[in-house]
Write a protein that holds these residues in place. Structure first.
Motif, PDB file in Angstrom:
ATOM      1  N   HIS A   1       0.674  -1.305   0.007  1.00 48.07           N
ATOM      2  CA  HIS A   1      -0.157  -0.216   0.324  1.00 48.07           C
ATOM      3  C   HIS A   1       0.864   1.549   0.061  1.00 48.07           C
ATOM      4  O   HIS A   1       0.810   2.247  -0.803  1.00 48.07           O
TER       5      HIS A   1
ATOM      6  N   HIS B   1      -7.646  10.956   5.617  1.00 47.73           N
ATOM      7  CA  HIS B   1      -6.995   9.510   4.850  1.00 47.73           C
ATOM      8  C   HIS B   1      -8.196   8.939   4.202  1.00 47.73           C
ATOM      9  O   HIS B   1      -8.416   8.661   2.483  1.00 47.73           O
TER      10      HIS B   1
ATOM     11  N   ARG C   1       5.108   2.448  15.515  1.00 42.54           N
ATOM     12  CA  ARG C   1       3.284   1.592  14.559  1.00 42.54           C
ATOM     13  C   ARG C   1       3.080   0.005  14.567  1.00 42.54           C
ATOM     14  O   ARG C   1       4.460  -0.229  14.712  1.00 42.54           O
TER      15      ARG C   1
HETATM   16  C1  HEM Z   1      -6.402   7.281  -3.260  1.00 47.17           C
HETATM   17  C2  HEM Z   1      -5.897   5.811  -2.740  1.00 47.17           C
HETATM   18  C3  HEM Z   1      -5.173   5.749  -1.239  1.00 47.17           C
HETATM   19  C4  HEM Z   1      -3.825   6.794  -1.866  1.00 47.17           C
HETATM   20  C5  HEM Z   1      -2.978   7.026  -2.550  1.00 47.17           C
HETATM   21  C6  HEM Z   1      -3.403   6.805  -0.271  1.00 47.17           C
HETATM   22  C7  HEM Z   1      -2.037   6.266  -0.081  1.00 47.17           C
HETATM   23  C8  HEM Z   1      -1.150   6.336   1.545  1.00 47.17           C
HETATM   24  C9  HEM Z   1       0.030   6.631   1.311  1.00 47.17           C
HETATM   25  C10 HEM Z   1       0.913   7.221   0.291  1.00 47.17           C
HETATM   26  C11 HEM Z   1       1.025   6.404   2.557  1.00 47.17           C
HETATM   27  C12 HEM Z   1       2.014   6.382   3.332  1.00 47.17           C
HETATM   28  C13 HEM Z   1       2.586   5.328   3.336  1.00 47.17           C
HETATM   29  C14 HEM Z   1       4.223   5.575   4.128  1.00 47.17           C
HETATM   30  O1  HEM Z   1       4.259   6.309   3.706  1.00 47.17           O
HETATM   31  O2  HEM Z   1       4.461   4.304   3.924  1.00 47.17           O
HETATM   32  C15 HEM Z   1      -0.842   5.712   3.576  1.00 47.17           C
HETATM   33  C16 HEM Z   1      -0.898   4.731   4.397  1.00 47.17           C
HETATM   34  C17 HEM Z   1      -1.952   3.667   4.989  1.00 47.17           C
HETATM   35  N1  HEM Z   1      -3.358   4.080   4.339  1.00 47.17           N
HETATM   36 FE1  HEM Z   1      -3.446   4.970   2.309  1.00 47.17          FE
HETATM   37  N2  HEM Z   1      -4.067   6.146   0.099  1.00 47.17           N
HETATM   38  C18 HEM Z   1      -5.174   5.244  -0.145  1.00 47.17           C
HETATM   39  C19 HEM Z   1      -5.736   4.451   0.205  1.00 47.17           C
HETATM   40  C20 HEM Z   1      -6.373   4.060   1.263  1.00 47.17           C
HETATM   41  C21 HEM Z   1      -7.765   3.497   1.722  1.00 47.17           C
HETATM   42  C22 HEM Z   1      -8.660   3.347   1.709  1.00 47.17           C
HETATM   43  C23 HEM Z   1      -7.294   2.627   2.995  1.00 47.17           C
HETATM   44  C24 HEM Z   1      -8.334   2.356   4.216  1.00 47.17           C
HETATM   45  C25 HEM Z   1      -9.546   2.264   3.897  1.00 47.17           C
HETATM   46  C26 HEM Z   1      -5.957   3.405   3.327  1.00 47.17           C
HETATM   47  C27 HEM Z   1      -5.547   2.982   4.189  1.00 47.17           C
HETATM   48  C28 HEM Z   1      -4.332   3.044   4.977  1.00 47.17           C
HETATM   49  C29 HEM Z   1      -3.217   3.456   6.021  1.00 47.17           C
HETATM   50  C30 HEM Z   1      -3.787   2.254   6.916  1.00 47.17           C
HETATM   51  C31 HEM Z   1      -2.147   3.392   6.208  1.00 47.17           C
HETATM   52  C32 HEM Z   1      -0.678   3.642   7.031  1.00 47.17           C
HETATM   53  C33 HEM Z   1       0.025   2.194   6.149  1.00 47.17           C
HETATM   54  C34 HEM Z   1       1.652   1.891   7.313  1.00 47.17           C
HETATM   55  O3  HEM Z   1       1.499   3.161   7.748  1.00 47.17           O
HETATM   56  O4  HEM Z   1       2.045   1.284   7.629  1.00 47.17           O
HETATM   57  N3  HEM Z   1      -5.071   3.544   2.579  1.00 47.17           N
HETATM   58  N4  HEM Z   1      -2.038   5.755   2.145  1.00 47.17           N
END
Ligand code: HEM
Ligand code: HEM
Length: 338
Positions: A39, A106, A170
């Motif tokens: 992700h 987010h 985390r």
């Molecule tokens: C347009 C769609 C999405 C984009 C572009 C996106 C982008 C991102 C980015 C850039 C991060 C930071 C990742 C990192 O630096 O490791 C992130 C973290 C996260 N996102 Fe998304 N995301 C999207 C949709 C979603 C959706 C729909 C969910 C849940 C239903 C979600 C759940 C999470 C979670 C749980 C994290 C935390 C991950 C971590 O801290 O390791 N995201 N996302």
């Protein structure tokens, strides 16, 4: 990279981010880690592709006026907001603003972007795959984008650790220790799934109705509280925080007749319900106490479900009924709809 390939690459990474994000919300045990790495890569690839996309955007903006143009701009704002809030959460640099967590912003921005993504793709097109996309040169270029994205992910992770931001602590689900997330004086915040509302229930007339086939048994609050079963478990909310605590009450399997079959439906006074595998009943707890004290209304008084290894939306609060049902546990929406 040409306009068509840039748009195609963005389409692929956005669909991948939405899919892995949804999967990440289902993760409660160790298998979630690779999903979250995937992700992070998909989400950060949007930034890596941004310089190429900016050429496409400038040309598109120069050609268009009117509503379509603004819909594309709104789409861009939502995607960038999702990426920014994702990074704010992951690093823990800005894990929450007042009552709203960065993770809520987010997911809200990402879900709001879905219809605009569908419209933008259908209305603008220009991302049709070609056989030459699998040529050696094209694949090498794709590899370079993936490599660059990997380096960016490592840089974000490294900077988070070096600066000692809360993101360094985390869980594998991406959730942060609770104190870093919400400005809530309580140790464990009170949050509800979508439109669920905190209930103020009087314990005297309250009963827990347990139905197994033709037999129904009603339990009072004092009867349940007297069992004194105890479990230490992590409550890991999809709002982006987690908290370890000791919960007391009664193991769910003790309330069921021997030889029971099917799945267990745990229902709240609000109508909220989750269906769980019967095999889990020995590790599930109907809790009446949190850290030795009766639950607060916000945490589900008189009794709530404690489901170790499952995300918060399984932990049904204000439980009033438990039913054995022949249907398998997975016959329900993966996430509650209300
Ligand atoms: C347009 C769609 C999405 C984009 C572009 C996106 C982008 C991102 C980015 C850039 C991060 C930071 C990742 C990192 O630096 O490791 C992130 C973290 C996260 N996102 Fe998304 N995301 C999207 C949709 C979603 C959706 C729909 C969910 C849940 C239903 C979600 C759940 C999470 C979670 C749980 C994290 C935390 C991950 C971590 O801290 O390791 N995201 N996302
Ligand atoms: C992060 C995702 C994306 C964002 C933020 C974004 C944003 C924009 C913006 C603001 C414009 C300029 C305004 C306009 O022409 O309406 C544009 C143009 C365009 N976009 Fe996207 N877009 C994204 C992904 C995509 C995808 C997945 C496709 C293809 C399916 C696509 C195809 C196009 C095309 C063909 C143009 C018009 C270029 C021109 O007329 O010269 N975009 N995009």
């Amino acid at each position: 990279m040409g306009a068509r390939r840039t748009n195609l690459a963005l389409l692929i990474v956005l669909v991948a981010a939405l899919a892995t994000g949804g999967l990440a919300f289902g993760a409660g045990t160790g298998w979630g880690r690779p999903v979250l790495v995937a992700h992070g890569l998909a989400g950060l690839a949007v930034l890596v592709l941004a310089p190429w996309k900016s050429v496409v955007v400038r040309r598109g903006l120069a050609r268009r006026s009117g509503a379509g143009r603004w819909a594309s701009v709104a789409f861009g704002v939502l995607v960038l907001a999702a990426v920014a809030a994702g990074l704010a959460h992951t690093s823990g640099a800005l894990a929450g603003l007042g009552p709203v967590s960065a993770m809520q912003v987010h997911v809200g921005a990402a879900l709001a972007a879905i219809p605009l993504l569908a419209w933008h793709t259908a209305a603008r097109g220009g991302a049709r795959p070609r056989r030459t996309d699998l040529s050696r040169r094209a694949l090498l270029r794709a590899g370079a984008v993936v490599g660059g994205t990997g380096l960016l992910l490592l840089a974000v992770e490294g900077a988070t650790r070096l600066t000692g931001l809360p993101g360094a602590r985390r869980r594998f689900t991406g959730s942060l220790p609770v104190a870093a997330t919400l400005a809530d004086p309580a140790r464990i915040p009170v949050t509800q799934w979508l439109d669920d509302r905190v209930q103020a229930l009087d314990p005297a007339p309250w009963r827990l109705r347990v139905r197994a086939g033709p037999t129904t048994r009603e339990w009072t609050y004092d009867e349940l509280d007297a069992f004194g079963d105890r479990v230490e478990a992590v409550l890991d909310c999809t709002g982006g925080w987690y908290a370890r605590a000791t919960w007391e009450g009664v193991r769910l399997d003790r309330l069921l007749p021997p030889g029971a079959t099917g799945s267990v439906v745990v229902a709240s006074a609000t109508g909220y319900r989750r269906r769980l595998p019967l095999a889990d009943a020995g590790t599930l707890l109907i809790a009446t106490r949190l850290d030795g004290r009766p639950l607060s209304a916000g945490h589900g008084f008189p009794a709530r479900l404690v489901a170790p290894g499952r995300r918060g939306f399984w932990w049904v609060k204000w439980v009033t009924a438990i039913e054995l049902d022949p249907a398998p546990w997975w016959r329900q929406p993966p996430f509650p709809l209300t």
